[in-house]
Design a protein around this motif. Structure first.
Motif, mmCIF file in Angstrom:
data_model
loop_
_atom_site.group_PDB
_atom_site.id
_atom_site.type_symbol
_atom_site.label_atom_id
_atom_site.label_comp_id
_atom_site.label_asym_id
_atom_site.label_seq_id
_atom_site.Cartn_x
_atom_site.Cartn_y
_atom_site.Cartn_z
ATOM 1 N N TYR A 95 0.888 -1.556 -0.148
ATOM 2 C CA TYR A 95 0.074 0.059 -0.104
ATOM 3 C C TYR A 95 0.689 1.251 -0.132
ATOM 4 N N GLU A 96 2.113 1.299 0.835
ATOM 5 C CA GLU A 96 2.833 2.272 0.819
ATOM 6 C C GLU A 96 3.411 2.700 -0.293
ATOM 7 N N LEU A 128 2.073 2.683 -3.411
ATOM 8 C CA LEU A 128 0.855 3.339 -4.404
ATOM 9 C C LEU A 128 1.313 4.490 -4.814
ATOM 10 N N TRP A 139 -6.857 -0.980 -3.382
ATOM 11 C CA TRP A 139 -6.033 -1.953 -2.712
ATOM 12 C C TRP A 139 -6.676 -2.408 -1.321
ATOM 13 N N THR A 140 -7.276 -1.586 -0.530
ATOM 14 C CA THR A 140 -7.693 -1.887 0.681
ATOM 15 C C THR A 140 -8.989 -2.660 0.647
ATOM 16 N N SER A 148 -6.282 8.022 -4.843
ATOM 17 C CA SER A 148 -7.265 7.580 -4.116
ATOM 18 C C SER A 148 -8.180 6.411 -4.426
ATOM 19 N N GLN A 160 -5.666 3.685 -3.676
ATOM 20 C CA GLN A 160 -5.789 3.085 -2.417
ATOM 21 C C GLN A 160 -6.896 2.424 -2.062
#
Length: 375
Positions: free
Chosen positions: A218-219, A221, A249-250, A243, A246
Motif C-alpha cells: 500500500y505504501e 502506491l 487495494w484496501t 485515492s 488506495q
C-alpha cells in the motif's frame, strides 16, 4: 420445460462462496469490487433453484441519474450464470424484473463468453496484411458457435449491443477484445518458449542491466501513481486519482490477500515501471500499468511482465490476461504498439460478445443516450 429460477439478494459470504465454487469469475464480479466504486450503489444478487441452492450470482452496480431518482444498473463482465442455457429467459427475466423494481431505467451487462480467438501468429499476419483493417475482419483460429447463438438470443429478447465506451462515469464499458496467454497444462519453460524472440531478448537484457522487479505494498502506491500519471499524459488517456488505487487495494486485499498485487521495476535506485495484478480463482489479470520514458533501453516492462507471469504460474493460474487491445490494425492507431507488445508474449487475442443494454424505460433510456452523446 426447464425449472424456473428466482432471484434474491446475496450476503457477501454467500456471494464469495459461489465465486469460490467456480474456476473463476471476473474481478468485477466479486463483492469487493462494489467497494472500489463509491459513486455506484452495489448489490450482490443470486439465482436460486427449486432446492434453494445458489446456481448463479452477479454484482450489480446502480448509478443514479442526475436530478432523477432512477438508476442505470450495470453488471460488468457478468453475471456468472449458465449463458449457454437454451432457456436464457429463466435467468435474465427475473434479473430485469428485480432491477425494474429497484428503480432501474436500463440494464447493462457483459456476457463473459468467448466468441472468437486468434493465435499470436494470426494476429501478426493480420497486422501485416494491408487489406485487414480490423481484428474482427481476420480469419479466427477458433470460433464458438454457441456464443454466436447467444448473441442472436439476446437480440431476439430485446437486448441491444451497446456502443463501445470508456469506463469513466456513466460511459461504463469493458473491452470487447483482450489478449490472453493460456497457462493451463503448460510449464514455465513452455510459456517462456511461447515468448517471441524480441521478448526473450529484452528479458535477458533487463536482467543483465540489473533491473530488479519487487512486490510492493500500500505504501508504494504513490510511487506507482507518479509513473501512472506520466503514462496517462504520454498515452493520452484520463488517469485515475491516487485515492482510487488506495481504495482498490484496501477493498480487494481485505477480501483476499492475493486479490491485488503491486509490482515495481527498479534500476539504479529509480523506479522505471510498475503494475497492478489481480487474481480471482485461476484467472490472473494485468490490470494497470505505468512506466517512465527514462532508460527504456534496460527494458523494465518486459522484466516486470515476465516476473508477473512467473508469479501467476506459481499461483496456479490457468490464464494470464493482458486485458484490452485495440481491434484497429492500422499503423495510424497509437494503440497498435501496445497490441504488438502483448502479442509478443505468445497467447491469443480473444473476442467477447461486448456489452448489452436492455431499456426498461425507453423514454428515459433515450434521454440518457442523448445526455451521454453531448458529454
Amino acid at each position: 420445460m426447464t425449472a424456473a429460477l428466482r432471484l434474491r439478494p446475496l450476503s457477501r459470504a454467500e456471494h464469495l462462496a459461489f465465486v469460490g465454487s467456480l474456476p473463476s469469475v471476473s474481478h468485477m464480479q466479486v463483492p469487493s469490487w462494489g467497494d472500489v466504486k463509491p459513486d455506484w450503489e452495489a448489490e450482490s444478487l443470486g439465482w436460486i433453484d427449486g432446492e434453494g441452492q445458489v446456481v448463479g450470482a452477479g454484482l450489480v452496480l446502480l448509478r443514479a441519474v442526475p436530478r432523477v431518482k432512477r438508476y442505470l444498473a450495470y453488471l460488468p463482465e457478468g453475471p456468472a450464470i449458465d449463458w449457454h442455457d437454451p432457456d436464457l429467459g429463466r435467468w435474465l427475466d427475473p434479473l430485469l424484473a428485480y432491477l425494474k423494481g429497484r428503480g432501474a431505467f436500463a440494464v447493462k451487462m457483459g456476457p463473459p463468453v468467448v466468441v472468437r480467438r486468434w493465435s499470436a501468429e494470426a494476429v501478426k499476419e493480420a497486422i501485416a496484411d494491408p487489406a485487414v483493417r480490423r481484428l474482427g475482419d481476420a480469419e479466427p483460429t477458433a470460433y464458438d458457435a454457441r456464443a454466436a447463438a447467444l448473441v442472436e438470443r439476446l437480440r431476439r429478447a430485446g437486448w441491444r449491443q451497446a456502443e463501445p465506451g470508456g469506463e469513466e462515469g456513466f460511459a461504463a464499458g469493458q473491452p470487447r477484445y483482450v489478449f490472453q496467454v493460456p497457462f493451463a497444462g503448460r510449464s514455465l519453460d513452455d510459456i517462456q518458449r511461447g515468448l517471441n524472440q524480441q521478448w526473450r531478448r529484452n528479458v535477458k537484457k533487463a536482467e543483465k542491466a540489473g533491473v530488479k522487479v519487487v512486490r510492493g505494498g500500500y505504501e508504494d502506491l504513490p510511487a506507482f501513481h507518479t509513473l501512472y500519471t506520466e503514462t496517462a499524459e504520454r498515452d493520452r488517456f484520463v488517469g485515475r486519482p491516487l485515492s482510487y488505487f488506495q481504495r482498490m487495494w484496501t477493498a480487494l486485499t481485505a477480501e483476499h490477500p492475493d486479490r491485488m498485487r503491486l509490482y515495481l521495476a527498479h534500476h539504479d535506485g529509480d523506479i522505471l515501471a510498475a503494475a497492478t495484478m489481480l487474481t480471482v480463482g485461476d484467472h490472473v489479470w494485468y490490470s494497470y500499468g505505468a512506466s517512465t520514458s527514462r532508460r527504456r533501453e534496460v527494458q523494465p516492462n518486459n522484466a516486470m511482465q515476465w516476473r508477473m507471469m512467473c508469479d501467476a504460474h506459481e499461483l496456479g493460474a490457468a490464464v494470464y490476461d493482458f486485458r484490452g487491445i485495440t481491434d484497429t490494425l492500422e499503423e495510424s492507431d497509437h494503440l497498435l504498439g501496445l497490441l504488438r507488445f502483448k502479442v509478443g508474449a505468445g497467447g491469443e487475442a480473444v473476442e467477447y460478445p461486448g456489452e448489452w443494454d436492455f431499456p426498461l424505460n425507453k423514454l428515459l433510456h433515450k434521454a440518457f443516450d442523448l445526455y451521454m452523446a453531448r458529454r
